[in-house]
Design an enzyme around this catalytic site. Structure first.
Site, PDB file in Angstrom:
ATOM      1  N   HIS A  39      20.232 -26.285  17.946  1.00  0.00           N
ATOM      2  CA  HIS A  39      19.064 -26.279  17.059  1.00  0.00           C
ATOM      3  C   HIS A  39      18.280 -27.577  17.163  1.00  0.00           C
ATOM      4  O   HIS A  39      18.717 -28.554  17.787  1.00  0.00           O
ATOM      5  CB  HIS A  39      19.499 -26.050  15.608  1.00  0.00           C
ATOM      6  CG  HIS A  39      20.424 -27.091  15.051  1.00  0.00           C
ATOM      7  ND1 HIS A  39      20.011 -28.360  14.710  1.00  0.00           N
ATOM      8  CD2 HIS A  39      21.750 -27.043  14.769  1.00  0.00           C
ATOM      9  CE1 HIS A  39      21.031 -29.048  14.243  1.00  0.00           C
ATOM     10  NE2 HIS A  39      22.116 -28.273  14.260  1.00  0.00           N
ATOM     11  N   CYS A  45      27.265 -29.285  15.926  1.00  0.00           N
ATOM     12  CA  CYS A  45      26.245 -28.510  16.634  1.00  0.00           C
ATOM     13  C   CYS A  45      25.663 -29.301  17.803  1.00  0.00           C
ATOM     14  O   CYS A  45      25.892 -30.505  17.933  1.00  0.00           O
ATOM     15  CB  CYS A  45      25.119 -28.120  15.688  1.00  0.00           C
ATOM     16  SG  CYS A  45      25.636 -27.005  14.362  1.00  0.00           S
TER      17      CYS A  45
END
Length: 412
Positions: free
Chosen positions: A328, A346
């Site tokens: 992301h 992440c």
């Protein structure tokens, strides 16, 4: 010899007939009629012609309290069957086959729960017979969630066919036999059983190698009437999809980069910052698959067991695991892109890079995460982790064994 004249009522035409011949013809006709009605035995008694016996069939399922989950079998008492039709109240038909000796017919599918059925049979002498029965309603109904669904018509080369069941499946072999994969190029693959991240039973079909770009895939789940052991299925399911571009991502934790390869040619390399090495904030490693493009979502660290370290809206979010590993945009961490892994697990990148990558990414694209500092490989059910098993290991997860599950998919 005398002659008489007969005139037909509808015509003025005159017909001449010989009286003697007419009398002889009438006598012969009467004699023939008498012979068809009685015999000329010594006793002079009358005997009727032998009549055909009525067609008689037996059906293994009878009455109005029939247990479902069995094929329908129709047996002829005498003679040979010409055709058999078994239909439910909605007109749905159970396909089946007549035996080699013509004495019986067996349906290819099981009778479904809670259905009224009518059996119509005909023999080779054009006689017919019928029967009716009703199956009882199921105590439990099992349902499925299928990926990719019809809302995702094009997927990447690593996308498995994934089926998650609402209720337990103890009759795994029976369920697996009802599943059929057809491809446009006879792709070799196999089903494998394991637990989903939710704890439910799950079966996935993956190719031996990544799909070839352009492959058309159809999945038929002929489950109606199958007893899963944790409930009956009361409908069939199906899905179909196409394999898109061959796009693969390599995330290098050591170099802090993510490189995209398309159709075998290396493309853009994005600077990234992955999970903080050591502890719960490290990234998973191994091969993962892009599960969904979720866009802008709220990410709350407390939902993944990381305390209250963050709670924010995050753009261009692409899910890799059920436990919360994403690729992301992470503009708040821009100082560390390409320099240090400092995220909460992440793979983060700049807004501009995340936007460009998000537009090109496909659900089903593989991500190979390699390098030091990871927390190991995620469980197989935590996303699509089957690519972390070699082909032999994967085949062993089939309920039918390697011989039954590793054959080529049928041409579509």
């Amino acid at each position: 010899m005398s002659r008489i004249r007969l005139t037909a009522p509808s015509s003025s035409r005159t017909v001449r007939v010989r009286t003697r011949r007419t009398a002889l013809a009438v006598t012969a006709l009467l004699a023939a009629t008498a012979l068809t009605a009685c015999s000329g035995g010594a006793g002079g008694g009358k005997a009727e012609m032998k009549r055909k016996a009525e067609m008689a069939i037996s059906v293994n399922l009878t009455g109005d309290q029939v247990k479902a989950g069995e094929p329908v079998k129709v047996v002829l008492a005498d003679g040979k069957l010409a055709q058999v039709k078994v239909t439910d109240a909605k007109g749905g038909e159970l396909a089946g086959q007549i035996s080699a000796d013509g004495r019986s017919w067996t349906s290819e599918r099981n009778a479904s729960p809670g259905q009224d059925y009518k059996v119509d049979a005909q023999n080779t002498e054009s006689q017919s017979a019928s029967a009716r029965f009703r199956t009882t309603a199921p105590d439990k109904v099992n349902k499925v969630t299928i990926n990719p669904g019809k809302a995702t018509p094009v997927v990447g080369v690593a996308q498995p066919i994934s089926i998650v069941f609402d209720n337990p499946v103890t009759n795994k072999a029976a369920v697996e036999k009802a599943l059929k994969v057809s491809t446009s190029n006879s792709t070799e693959g196999s089903w494998g059983w394991f637990k989903d991240y939710s704890g439910n039973d799950r079966v996935d079909w993956r190719p031996r190698e990544y799909w070839k770009s352009g492959t058309d895939v159809k999945v038929q789940m002929n489950l109606n009437g199958v007893d899963s052991g944790g409930g009956y299925f009361v409908k069939d399911y199906n899905t179909e999809f196409k394999i898109g571009k061959d796009r693969r991502m390599k995330v290098d934790l050591d170099a802090k980069t993510m490189t995209v390869t398309t159709d075998g040619e290396a493309g853009t390399s994005y600077p990234i910052s992955a999970g903080t090495p050591g502890g719960k904030k490290a990234s998973w490693s191994g091969t993962m698959v892009l599960m969904a493009k979720e866009g802008t979502i709220r990410m709350d660290s407390q939902t993944v067991g990381l305390g209250d370290s963050y709670d924010k809206m995050v753009d261009n979010s692409m899910r890799l695991t059920w436990s919360g590993m994403y690729v992301h945009a992470a503009p708040w961490n821009s100082a560390n892109f390409g320099r240090a892994n400092t995220s909460s697990g992440c793979v983060g990148m700049s807004d501009a890079n995340a936007t460009a990558f998000y537009e090109e990414a496909q659900v089903g694209d593989p991500f190979e995460v390699m390098g030091d500092g990871s927390k190991g490989r995620a469980d197989i059910g935590n996303g699509y982790g089957e690519w972390n098993l070699d082909w032999t290991e994967w085949q062993k997860k089939s309920a039918l064994g390697a011989a039954g599950a590793g054959a080529d998919a049928q041409n579509g």
